[in-house]
Design an enzyme around this catalytic site. Structure first.
Site, short mmCIF file in Angstrom:
data_model
loop_
_atom_site.label_atom_id
_atom_site.label_comp_id
_atom_site.label_asym_id
_atom_site.label_seq_id
_atom_site.Cartn_x
_atom_site.Cartn_y
_atom_site.Cartn_z
N ASP A 95 -32.17 7.35 47.29
CA ASP A 95 -32.70 6.71 48.49
C ASP A 95 -32.42 7.62 49.68
O ASP A 95 -31.26 7.77 50.08
CB ASP A 95 -32.04 5.35 48.73
CG ASP A 95 -32.51 4.27 47.76
OD1 ASP A 95 -33.04 4.61 46.68
OD2 ASP A 95 -32.31 3.08 48.07
N LYS A 157 -38.93 2.27 51.69
CA LYS A 157 -37.85 1.30 51.86
C LYS A 157 -37.69 0.99 53.35
O LYS A 157 -37.78 1.89 54.19
CB LYS A 157 -36.56 1.89 51.29
CG LYS A 157 -35.29 1.06 51.50
CD LYS A 157 -34.10 1.77 50.86
CE LYS A 157 -32.78 1.09 51.21
NZ LYS A 157 -31.62 1.78 50.60
N LYS A 186 -39.31 -1.36 48.89
CA LYS A 186 -37.96 -1.90 48.80
C LYS A 186 -37.56 -2.52 50.13
O LYS A 186 -37.60 -1.86 51.17
CB LYS A 186 -36.96 -0.80 48.41
CG LYS A 186 -35.51 -1.29 48.34
CD LYS A 186 -34.58 -0.19 47.84
CE LYS A 186 -33.12 -0.60 47.92
NZ LYS A 186 -32.20 0.45 47.41
#
Length: 226
Positions: A95, A157, A186
């Site tokens: 991430d 995300k 996400k």
């Protein structure tokens, strides 16, 4: 996946511990909880990804490391090196935080190249790109999603959970509309109740980043900073 069941919801959760003062014992407990509840992944800082990967090996629960976290304000070369190091220690997912300043300055190639550098370092691992929605206007959010897709990301995300706000239903819906069915979305930051989790999924989230995973799958609530 059917998020109406505890097992279905668990399969969408990145069980997360990103506090600066997290201890090895806490990370081990996080991994044990992820194994017990069959979460999708455990998300930790790079210093903890090696031990987490060892605990999770062969389980089907992925070890995930953050990169350029939480500001994104490091060079593409440094992000790539951090990602490569995490992968070498067993990270199956990364991430990363985008170059927010470059995005706001309109340096689109720099943002795309920054993501692409991490993409190359990740090789075939899952790459999620944190766009930090609370710091962007809607046009910038759409652009960040487009650049992430062009650079080869697997997910966009919403948030680090360490800035001025977390995931919102509006942002998740906007991101889903921006990437269509090509990327995952996400939602992270503030997803602490079952109701909130299901609402995020209904808005288009295919992964949830939360430190409240156990409470969610047992239909409870929990406080927390993430």
């Amino acid at each position: 996946m059917d998020a109406s069941s505890a097992a279905g919801l668990a399969g969408l959760i990145d069980h997360t511990l990103l506090r600066a003062d997290a201890t090895a014992a806490e990370v081990r407990r996080l991994c044990e909880e992820a194994l017990e509840h069959r979460f999708k992944a455990v998300c930790v800082n790079p210093v903890h990804v090696g031990p987490a990967a060892e605990i999770l090996a062969g389980s089907g629960v992925a070890a995930c490391s953050v990169v350029g976290f939480p500001l994104g304000a490091v060079t593409p070369q440094d992000k790539a090196a951090e990602a490569a190091g995490a992968v070498s220690r067993g990270a199956a997912e990364i991430d990363m935080v985008i170059a927010l300043g470059a995005l706001k300055e309109g340096r689109h190639d720099a943002v795309r190249d920054d993501i692409a550098a991490v993409r190359a370092a990740c090789r075939d691992r899952v790459l999620k790109v944190i766009i930090e929605t609370c710091l962007l206007d809607d046009a910038q959010k759409r652009l960040a999603c487009t650049l992430a897709a062009e650079a080869g990301a697997d997910f966009v995300k919403t948030s680090t959970g360490f800035s001025t706000g977390g995931a919102t239903l509006g942002d998740v819906a906007l991101m889903r509309a921006s990437v269509g069915d090509t990327l995952g979305v996400k939602a992270s930051g503030g997803v602490r109740t079952l109701e909130a989790a299901r609402a995020m999924i209904a808005a288009g989230a295919t992964r949830l980043g939360t430190s409240s995973g156990v409470a969610l799958v047992t239909a409870g609530t929990a406080p927390g900073e993430y």
